[in-house]
Enzyme design. Structure first.
Site, PDB file in Angstrom:
ATOM      1  CE  LYS A 174      27.709  95.333  90.459  1.00 63.52           C
ATOM      2  NZ  LYS A 174      26.775  95.542  89.357  1.00 63.52           N
ATOM      3  CG  ASP A 222      23.778  94.836  91.061  1.00 63.64           C
ATOM      4  OD1 ASP A 222      24.402  93.764  90.886  1.00 63.64           O
ATOM      5  OD2 ASP A 222      24.119  95.911  90.553  1.00 63.64           O
ATOM      6  CG  ASP A 234      27.450  87.808  77.607  1.00 61.47           C
ATOM      7  OD1 ASP A 234      26.531  88.639  77.719  1.00 61.47           O
ATOM      8  OD2 ASP A 234      27.229  86.587  77.490  1.00 61.47           O
ATOM      9  CD  GLU A 258      24.601  89.842  74.782  1.00 62.31           C
ATOM     10  OE1 GLU A 258      23.969  89.007  75.438  1.00 62.31           O
ATOM     11  OE2 GLU A 258      25.124  90.861  75.274  1.00 62.31           O
TER      12      GLU A 258
HETATM   13  P1  ITT Z   1      25.265  94.666  77.124  1.00 62.33           P
HETATM   14  O1  ITT Z   1      24.650  95.550  76.102  1.00 62.33           O
HETATM   15  O2  ITT Z   1      26.609  95.145  77.579  1.00 62.33           O
HETATM   16  O3  ITT Z   1      25.294  93.186  76.728  1.00 62.33           O
HETATM   17  P2  ITT Z   1      23.407  93.728  79.180  1.00 62.33           P
HETATM   18  O4  ITT Z   1      22.672  94.472  80.247  1.00 62.33           O
HETATM   19  O5  ITT Z   1      22.615  92.908  78.198  1.00 62.33           O
HETATM   20  O6  ITT Z   1      24.332  94.800  78.448  1.00 62.33           O
HETATM   21  P3  ITT Z   1      24.911  91.299  79.846  1.00 62.33           P
HETATM   22  O7  ITT Z   1      24.394  90.645  78.605  1.00 62.33           O
HETATM   23  O8  ITT Z   1      26.364  91.236  80.112  1.00 62.33           O
HETATM   24  O9  ITT Z   1      24.477  92.833  79.912  1.00 62.33           O
HETATM   25  O10 ITT Z   1      24.235  90.726  81.154  1.00 62.33           O
HETATM   26  C1  ITT Z   1      23.089  89.886  81.117  1.00 62.33           C
HETATM   27  C2  ITT Z   1      22.223  90.179  82.309  1.00 62.33           C
HETATM   28  O11 ITT Z   1      22.879  89.731  83.491  1.00 62.33           O
HETATM   29  C3  ITT Z   1      21.919  91.641  82.539  1.00 62.33           C
HETATM   30  O12 ITT Z   1      20.785  92.018  81.794  1.00 62.33           O
HETATM   31  C4  ITT Z   1      21.652  91.682  84.034  1.00 62.33           C
HETATM   32  O13 ITT Z   1      20.324  91.320  84.299  1.00 62.33           O
HETATM   33  C5  ITT Z   1      22.583  90.593  84.553  1.00 62.33           C
HETATM   34  N1  ITT Z   1      23.835  91.209  85.040  1.00 62.33           N
HETATM   35  C6  ITT Z   1      25.019  91.319  84.378  1.00 62.33           C
HETATM   36  N2  ITT Z   1      25.932  91.956  85.134  1.00 62.33           N
HETATM   37  C7  ITT Z   1      25.307  92.251  86.290  1.00 62.33           C
HETATM   38  C8  ITT Z   1      25.706  92.916  87.471  1.00 62.33           C
HETATM   39  O14 ITT Z   1      26.908  93.450  87.613  1.00 62.33           O
HETATM   40  N3  ITT Z   1      24.804  93.026  88.454  1.00 62.33           N
HETATM   41  C9  ITT Z   1      23.559  92.523  88.341  1.00 62.33           C
HETATM   42  N4  ITT Z   1      23.104  91.894  87.260  1.00 62.33           N
HETATM   43  C10 ITT Z   1      23.971  91.752  86.226  1.00 62.33           C
END
Ligand code: ITT
Length: 188
Positions: free
Chosen positions: A163, A143, A65, A36
């Site tokens: 959710k 969350d 993302d 990323e």
């Molecule tokens: P990917 O491999 O899919 O990127 P990731 O966990 O790094 O998985 P993101 O980059 O999309 O996911 O999200 C960045 C952060 O935002 C993630 O680490 C969580 O801490 C927070 N986040 C994203 N979606 C969330 C959700 O539905 N509920 C709570 N926190 C969330």
């Protein structure tokens, strides 16, 4: 229809399966890494990942993302949500918000790359607020501290169907299913 989801996050995978299966879409896990980039918007991060994966020879996939944005902190953590979770976590966010307006929203940008249906992105948003202490055991990330507008439970206290009903990702999934259906009908 089958979609291949690129993610390192098992919770996201389950949320997609839970949200899209009732809409007739099966979700498979595509185990590839995307570095990323650091950018100002989720949309730019998604586009860069799509380009990287296409460059690596992948063709049919989706990814997202997501992040949590706090206006009182000028949108922080936003695109830095993953880093902030790894470093200061929910407790650190709660400390940062002490004495500030607790309004916040989540955003999810989905990128789709399909030979048959084209390339596009779409977004889902969930407005709400950050409560003063962690509540609930479900979900992931922020969350336990986020309560969507009009609800008395945090995302972590909701089951996955609930959710998805209120979340940024769930809303983006509904748009995704609608867009895919339209594009498929256009092919007929
Ligand atoms: P990917 O491999 O899919 O990127 P990731 O966990 O790094 O998985 P993101 O980059 O999309 O996911 O999200 C960045 C952060 O935002 C993630 O680490 C969580 O801490 C927070 N986040 C994203 N979606 C969330 C959700 O539905 N509920 C709570 N926190 C969330």
């Amino acid at each position: 229809m089958i979609l291949n989801l690129v993610t390192s996050n098992e919770h996201k995978l389950e949320e997609y399966r839970n949200g899209l299966y009732p809409l007739g879409i099966e979700v498979k896990h595509l185990h590839v890494d995307c570095d990323e980039i650091q950018a100002d918007t989720l949309h730019e991060v998604v586009l860069a990942c799509m380009e990287q994966l296409k460059g690596d020879g992948y063709r049919d996939f989706i990814l997202d993302d997501s992040g949590m944005f706090v206006p009182a902190l000028n949108g922080f953590p936003g695109v830095y949500s993953a880093y902030v979770m790894q470093t200061i976590g929910c407790q650190g966010m709660l400390r940062l918000l002490d004495g500030l307006n607790r309004s916040a929203h989540f955003e999810c940008c989905i990128g789709v790359c399909s030979d048959e249906l084209g390339e596009f992105t779409l977004t889902g948003r969930s407005p709400g607020r950050i409560i003063t202490e962690k509540r609930g055991e479900g979900g992931f990330g922020y969350d336990p501290i986020f309560m969507p507008e009009g609800q008395e439970l945090t995302f972590a206290e909701m089951d996955m169907v609930t959710k998805n009903h209120h979340s940024h990702r769930g809303k983006a999934m509904v748009e995704l299913a609608r867009e895919l259906k339209q594009r498929m009908e256009g092919k007929k």
